[in-house]
Motif scaffolding. Structure first.
Motif, PDB file in Angstrom:
ATOM      1  N   UNK A  88     -18.850  31.341  -5.386  1.00 53.36           N
ATOM      2  CA  UNK A  88     -18.831  31.177  -4.129  1.00 53.36           C
ATOM      3  C   UNK A  88     -19.032  31.550  -2.491  1.00 53.36           C
ATOM      4  N   UNK A  89     -19.405  32.173  -1.685  1.00 53.71           N
ATOM      5  CA  UNK A  89     -19.621  33.328  -0.808  1.00 53.71           C
ATOM      6  C   UNK A  89     -19.532  34.879  -1.417  1.00 53.71           C
ATOM      7  N   UNK A  94     -24.000  30.815   2.158  1.00 53.43           N
ATOM      8  CA  UNK A  94     -24.222  29.519   2.313  1.00 53.43           C
ATOM      9  C   UNK A  94     -24.567  29.710   3.404  1.00 53.43           C
ATOM     10  N   UNK A  96     -25.460  26.978   7.470  1.00 55.39           N
ATOM     11  CA  UNK A  96     -25.851  25.852   7.201  1.00 55.39           C
ATOM     12  C   UNK A  96     -26.127  25.390   8.694  1.00 55.39           C
ATOM     13  N   UNK A 102     -19.849  25.183  11.810  1.00 55.07           N
ATOM     14  CA  UNK A 102     -19.658  26.163  10.873  1.00 55.07           C
ATOM     15  C   UNK A 102     -18.711  27.078  11.319  1.00 55.07           C
ATOM     16  N   UNK A 103     -18.385  27.208  12.235  1.00 55.12           N
ATOM     17  CA  UNK A 103     -17.305  28.469  12.160  1.00 55.12           C
ATOM     18  C   UNK A 103     -16.299  27.943  12.354  1.00 55.12           C
ATOM     19  N   UNK A 104     -14.479  28.951  12.308  1.00 56.21           N
ATOM     20  CA  UNK A 104     -13.449  27.530  12.821  1.00 56.21           C
ATOM     21  C   UNK A 104     -13.782  28.450  13.961  1.00 56.21           C
ATOM     22  N   UNK A 111     -12.161  37.546  11.947  1.00 53.28           N
ATOM     23  CA  UNK A 111     -10.538  36.818  10.832  1.00 53.28           C
ATOM     24  C   UNK A 111     -11.681  36.308   9.586  1.00 53.28           C
ATOM     25  N   UNK A 115     -12.357  37.218   6.245  1.00 50.25           N
ATOM     26  CA  UNK A 115     -11.467  36.546   5.082  1.00 50.25           C
ATOM     27  C   UNK A 115     -12.309  36.473   3.855  1.00 50.25           C
ATOM     28  N   UNK A 116     -13.948  36.251   3.470  1.00 56.22           N
ATOM     29  CA  UNK A 116     -14.931  36.271   3.219  1.00 56.22           C
ATOM     30  C   UNK A 116     -15.202  37.315   2.119  1.00 56.22           C
ATOM     31  N   UNK A 119     -11.625  37.421   0.409  1.00 55.71           N
ATOM     32  CA  UNK A 119     -11.416  36.602  -0.627  1.00 55.71           C
ATOM     33  C   UNK A 119     -11.403  37.163  -2.158  1.00 55.71           C
ATOM     34  N   UNK A 120     -12.904  37.852  -1.998  1.00 52.56           N
ATOM     35  CA  UNK A 120     -13.469  37.822  -3.371  1.00 52.56           C
ATOM     36  C   UNK A 120     -13.610  39.814  -3.999  1.00 52.56           C
ATOM     37  N   UNK A 167     -22.501  36.099   7.906  1.00 51.02           N
ATOM     38  CA  UNK A 167     -20.831  35.969   6.907  1.00 51.02           C
ATOM     39  C   UNK A 167     -22.074  36.116   5.401  1.00 51.02           C
TER      40      UNK A 167
END
Lengths: 324, 305
Positions: A88-89, A94, A96, A102-104, A111, A115-116, A119-120, A167
């Motif tokens: 995922x990611x 994905x 949306x 969809x953005x915090x 940030x 982090x995307x 995370x990987x 992203x």
């Protein structure tokens, strides 16, 4: 062309108190490298659930009950969470529908983008930042350094959707699932977003599943079209074939209800009736009660028929009708 | 939400206003809130600086002279300084005792507030994110807890545990964590359903990261509001317990103890022993509440003009 994603016999059911909702009930399709597949259907036809099934993000009380999702040759249906998280990611990302949501809202763009990546991949923060900046530039955002420091509320809707697309492309995924990414945008922005997405898939060779209810959007964008109705794909084929010579009565109806310059001033065609209740689907072909060509044969579920390179689930192909 | 539209590539927008800066501007638009905030800051400063600005340490029995007992405001103490607010029955200078009392009251309120907030936050987040049976069990415990008045719970606990600062903090935490848990869970449930959480999951972020980095910051606004109001109520709850004689011991007088001490002298005209600590308590609780109230107005998007 190599297949990036092969979905076969996918069934995702929701076990609710009221009964079993067969949101996705036997879906097969293949997406090749660099290909854009349009997944078209009305609200509730199971297109979004198909997308979430691929990512393994089906919430209780739903689950994938049957079928295989082969991603780069490996079955990831019901794969362990750790494995899916790594995909995922990273390999599948994905986009949306609503860029406002969809953005915090409390985190800055940098940030959320960094982090995307982090995370990987274990890369230095500086490199993650540079890649984020380049990605923003790639989707046509002017002065990306400044936008990286912004909060989502400081960007317009179109700008935010570009950020979401950036992203999605950050980790150079093999597949992007875009769930109605242009529905919440106005038409001019819609065209720009489609253009950016198309450009990026060409540049990177990323395959894409574009989920939408808008045939006009996929007509100009997708290589192939799959039409979904009540959890099944009823027609599938090259975009030009499906648009020019629709075989399934439902596709014919959908195309007929698109306003064009040719039917100006006339009453627009409308498919009779309502989308069926997913708890009580009619026996046999789910579209039969709304279909003009339905016959007694439709009480038995139509099998998948292969006509040239197209697939169809109907006893009454409409080619003759369309030709008239 | 202000739609700060972006002129493409205008370097003027380079200075980005953080949410905190915006919040600060909005908060100080209100005069009452600014006033309450100033009063609160002064009270906290007085409490912190107490040892340096008071003539007497009311805890140090060597400095307390029983002969100074019950002196009216403005009298001169045996040691030579003026007792501007008078003295209590034990000969403590009330001005000094009030500042030291504020120290205890505020630190007890803050400590119990922070601990209860952390516990309630963790519990509420777990309930909202895990869901299912865990959530049901947690929330029934919260309901059970909230069906008792906080003062009753605290009173029973302190009666069982005995006196002391640590015990009263524990009692206040037990009495108050449930408010935080309920608030956090309600907000987290709403936030959890939002698309950005789904998007974060689609990015392959870990559960912990989604909960603490994405959901939690979005729950902070109501949490800050409940935190301030609950801290004020912790301060007054502590005063209540001390007033009833089950809170802090006589040797560490908090505001509640001071008020209770003066109570017996009220009818003999020695009003100052109870009234001045009472005013201090009132100012503290009222200013915290006013600040909390205005925080709610600023932080709640639904109340925005």
């Amino acid at each position: 062309m190599t297949a990036v994603l092969e979905v076969s016999g996918l069934k995702t059911h929701f076990f609710t108190h009221a009964g079993v909702v067969k949101a996705v009930d036997g879906v097969d399709f293949t997406v090749s490298k660099g290909e854009v597949m349009g997944l078209v259907g009305e609200s509730g036809s199971g297109k979004s659930i198909t997308g979430f099934s691929i990512l393994g993000l089906i919430d209780q009380p739903g689950r994938i009950v049957e079928g295989a999702i082969r991603f780069n040759g490996e079955d990831i249906a019901n794969a362990p969470e750790a494995k899916l998280k790594a995909i995922r990611g990273n390999k599948i990302s994905m986009i949306f529908q609503d860029p406002m949501m969809t953005l915090n809202p409390v985190l800055r763009i940098d940030t959320q983008m960094m982090e995307a990546i982090l995370a990987h991949e274990a890369v230095p923060k500086k490199e993650a930042w540079e890649r984020s900046r380049d990605a923003l530039g790639l989707v046509g955002i002017p002065s990306p350094e400044e936008r990286l420091r912004a909060y989502p509320h400081q960007l317009s809707g179109g700008m935010r959707q570009r950020v979401s697309i950036a992203i999605a492309f950050l980790n150079k995924p093999d597949l992007i699932i875009a769930d109605e990414p242009t529905t919440a945008l106005d038409v001019t922005i819609q065209a720009q977003i489609i253009y950016e997405a198309q450009k990026l898939t060409r540049q990177t060779g990323t395959a894409m599943i574009w989920i939408t209810h808008d045939l006009a959007v996929v007509a100009g964008l997708a290589d192939r079209i799959s039409v979904m109705y009540a959890g099944r794909i009823v027609e599938q084929g090259q975009t030009d074939d499906v648009i020019d010579r629709p075989l399934h009565p439902y596709t014919v109806g959908l195309l007929g209800s698109v306003p064009t310059a040719n039917n100006r001033g006339e009453r627009l065609f409308q498919i009779e009736g309502m989308t069926p209740n997913m708890l009580a689907l009619p026996e046999g072909c789910a579209f039969a009660p709304r279909c003009g060509s339905a016959s007694a044969a439709c009480k038995v579920p139509p099998p998948v028929e292969h006509i040239a390179d197209r697939e169809l689930r109907c006893y009454h192909p409409q080619a003759q009708v369309a030709a008239q | 939400m202000t739609d700060a539209t972006l002129q493409p590539s205008s370097p003027a927008t380079a200075k980005v206003e953080t949410p905190f800066q915006r919040f600060r501007t909005e908060f100080f638009e209100s005069r009452i809130a600014s006033g309450a905030f100033v009063v609160l800051v002064i009270i906290i400063l007085l409490a912190i600086l107490a040892p340096w600005i008071t003539p007497q340490n009311p805890y140090d029995l060597a400095q307390v002279d029983v002969l100074d007992g019950r002196l009216p405001p403005g009298s001169e103490a045996f040691a030579g300084y003026t007792m501007w607010l008078g003295s209590d029955g034990a000969g403590r200078d009330l001005y000094s005792a009030i500042l030291y009392g504020l120290r205890i009251s505020i630190s007890v309120g803050l400590a119990s507030g922070v601990i209860a907030l952390l516990i309630g936050m963790a519990v509420g987040l777990i309930a909202a994110y895990v869901g299912g049976r865990t959530e049901a069990v947690i929330m029934r415990v919260v309901d059970l807890q909230l069906s008792f008045p906080a003062s009753l719970v605290a009173l029973m606990l302190v009666a069982a545990l005995g006196k002391g600062v640590d015990k009263i903090i524990l009692a206040l935490v037990v009495a108050q964590w449930a408010y935080y848990a309920r608030t956090v869970r309600a907000t987290a449930l709403v936030e959890r359903g939002k698309e950005y959480v789904e998007a974060a999951q689609c990015l392959g972020l870990s559960k912990m990261r989604v909960v603490f980095r994405h959901i939690l910051p979005n729950c902070l606004a109501p949490l800050i509001v409940v935190g301030t109001v609950q801290t004020a109520s912790a301060v007054s709850l502590e005063a209540t317990l001390s007033f009833l004689g089950v809170g802090l011991p006589q040797t560490e007088p908090s505001l509640g103890v001071l008020i209770a001490n003066g109570f017996e002298y009220m009818l003999s005209g020695r009003y100052w022993i109870s009234v001045f600590p009472g005013i201090a308590l009132l100012l503290t609780v009222a200013s915290i509440n006013l600040v909390g109230d205005h925080l709610r107005d600023v932080l709640n998007p639904r109340l925005k003009k």
